[in-house]
Design an enzyme around this catalytic site. Structure first.
Site, PDB file in Angstrom:
ATOM      1  N   CYS A  91      -3.443  -2.827 -15.231  1.00  0.00           N
ATOM      2  CA  CYS A  91      -3.408  -1.576 -14.268  1.00  0.00           C
ATOM      3  C   CYS A  91      -2.558  -1.959 -12.889  1.00  0.00           C
ATOM      4  CB  CYS A  91      -4.832  -1.264 -14.008  1.00  0.00           C
ATOM      5  SG  CYS A  91      -5.613  -2.677 -12.994  1.00  0.00           S
TER       6      CYS A  91
ATOM      7  N   HIS B  17       0.822  -1.319  -0.006  1.00  0.00           N
ATOM      8  CA  HIS B  17      -0.195   0.106  -0.019  1.00  0.00           C
ATOM      9  C   HIS B  17       0.754   1.317  -0.092  1.00  0.00           C
ATOM     10  CE1 HIS B  17      -2.376   3.248   1.933  1.00  0.00           C
ATOM     11  NE2 HIS B  17      -3.481   2.706   1.309  1.00  0.00           N
TER      12      HIS B  17
ATOM     13  N   THR C 172      -1.993  -7.175 -12.042  1.00  0.00           N
ATOM     14  CA  THR C 172      -0.933  -8.173 -11.719  1.00  0.00           C
ATOM     15  C   THR C 172      -0.488  -8.246 -10.390  1.00  0.00           C
ATOM     16  OG1 THR C 172       0.522  -6.368 -12.452  1.00  0.00           O
ATOM     17  CG2 THR C 172      -0.071  -8.035 -14.175  1.00  0.00           C
TER      18      THR C 172
END
Length: 483
Positions: free
Chosen positions: A435, A127, A386
């Site tokens: 993306c 993150h 991915t």
């Protein structure tokens, strides 16, 4: 050749209207411009200046405190703000360096104040890495011991470009990033669309300045975190309209910044362990493995009012003329999930694939294996996520720095899945895109172009590089076909 070089130099100078450092090469009397970047060694009088001593220690003599992995490049000096749990987030002031074990989506408001971020855990797809790159702030992850070694209030310098944290304020020379150009200084145009990944409405205008062909991924989770209320809590309080309006405002800013270009919005993917500090987050169930638990489309179909509010936000944007917004479903593993979501969308007054671009994320091996059935069901596009696809294919925890060296989107198994999906989608006329973080890797871009992908979404800071890679690959393919 000399006259041609002079002509190109003048053209570049006229375009940028400032002194430029131009690198060039020549082959068989043909001149190629390799790169052009602003000259940084001139003072106001236009004369070369000697190196100026600045306040702060020189990098060569500075003490290295800790090292980690580069998540977002850059250099920043400031005071440490040690955050051991979410209750301490209010300690972060504008320009502080946020140091924590691992960031979570509900920490985004504090992250936006920070001048740099350093974490104990995480890899290139964690993150902190994803968000810091979009915000354009230096970030080092996977240091293992930052929260033990660094002290609250301590002054440090984060050289995220090299994954190093120095003690005190250190002067580090930062080279200007080269300005991309074609072989003759012209604007690069590619057959493959080059898009951006965009989550922060307030920086959408900056992202649009890259000249990207649209937005390949808008994640709703950061907008949700900034609002401070868990989606399920909106529903519990019968504030569906508030949730819809919040999303509509954020998505609308991005859609306007990329007017007349496609903007693909991913429905919310709320994992139960990542948003507990939002209002209502304490009511989230405890799961043994939230990463593969009750989230994404499987949760949205269990709590359809959340999904309806998200669909309604986009429906209203279409009604107001922002028809460039499309929608995609996350973490799909069954065709029945797509059918159920399409039924709800029709109830909201939108016909999938006709009134709106409608697609699915390819984030699971299951989605790769049922791609033929998904295409037959009716979708406009697919987008490869991915990060999750690699994690699930290789059995690698993408947030675990101890095994981050094994996390590889270029693994033959992952590449095989991508190739299979692109081949099937091309046969059905379904557009393909990527993306995930891998879209910002030049070697992945090269592979995808060879497979015939329709678009590649990169981080804002990687758009120029990926555009250059794609242009070179397309040129090679064209030359191969001509032989």
């Amino acid at each position: 050749a000399v006259k041609e070089l002079a002509r190109l130099g003048k053209r570049i100078d006229d375009h940028y209207k400032k002194p430029m450092d131009i690198e060039w090469a020549m082959e068989k009397d043909q001149v190629f411009i390799v790169q052009a970047r602003p000259v940084t060694t001139l003072n106001k009088g236009g004369k070369a200046e000697e190196k100026v001593e600045k306040e702060g220690e020189e990098e060569s003599t500075a003490k290295i405190i800790i090292k980690g992995e580069t998540a977002s490049r850059g250099v920043y000096s400031g005071r440490v703000r040690l955050i051991k749990d979410a209750s301490e987030l209010n300690k972060i002031q504008k320009g502080d360096i946020l140091v924590t074990m691992m960031t979570t989506p509900d920490m985004v408001p504090a992250m936006q104040k920070a001048g740099a971020i350093v974490t104990d855990e995480g890899g290139m797809t964690c993150h902190a890495a994803i968000v810091s790159r979009e915000m354009g702030i230096p970030c080092i992850v996977g240091t293992e011991h930052a929260t033990e070694i660094l002290k609250d209030g301590q002054e440090i310098t984060v050289n995220a470009t090299h994954g190093i944290v120095y003690e005190g304020k250190v002067e580090i020379k930062v080279e200007e990033k080269p300005i991309s150009s074609g072989e003759h200084g012209e604007t690069i145009i590619t057959a493959t669309d080059i898009k951006v990944i965009m989550d922060l409405p307030d920086v959408a205008a900056r992202a649009a300045q890259t000249g990207a062909d649209g937005v390949g991924l808008v994640r709703l989770e950061i907008m949700i975190a900034n609002a401070g209320i868990h989606p399920a809590e909106y529903i519990r309080q019968d504030k569906d309209e508030d949730y819809k309006n919040m999303l509509k405002e954020g998505i609308g800013k991005i859609a306007k910044a990329f007017l007349h270009k496609p903007v693909w919005v991913r429905c919310s993917d709320i994992r139960t362990d990542e948003y507990r500090n939002l209002q209502g987050g304490d009511k989230e169930p405890k799961e043994t493995d939230p990463m593969i638990g009750w989230h994404a489309i499987r949760r949205l179909l269990d709590e359809p009012r959340i999904l309806k509010a998200e669909f309604q936000a986009i429906k209203e944007l279409h009604d107001e003329g922002l028809s460039n917004v499309g929608i995609m479903l996350p973490f799909v593993i069954r065709v029945d999930e797509v059918k159920a979501a399409k039924k709800i969308m029709r109830e909201m007054g939108l016909e999938p694939c006709k009134d709106i671009d409608f697609g699915v994320m390819i984030e699971t091996p299951a989605a790769c294996w049922i791609i033929e059935d998904l295409c037959r069901e009716g979708i406009s596009f697919v987008s490869f996520g991915t990060n999750d696809l690699t994690q699930l294919t290789l059995g690698i925890d993408r947030n675990n720095q101890r095994i981050s060296k094994l996390f590889d989107e270029m693994h033959p198994a992952v590449l095989g899945e991508l190739a299979k999906v692109i081949k099937v989608c091309r046969r059905h006329g379904v557009k393909t895109s990527i993306c995930g973080q891998a879209g910002s890797r030049p070697e992945m871009a090269d592979f995808l172009v060879h497979q015939g992908v329709d678009s590649i979404s990169a981080n804002v800071d990687a758009v120029d590089e990926i555009r250059m890679v794609v242009a070179r690959t397309e040129k090679k393919l064209l030359l191969e076909k001509e032989r």
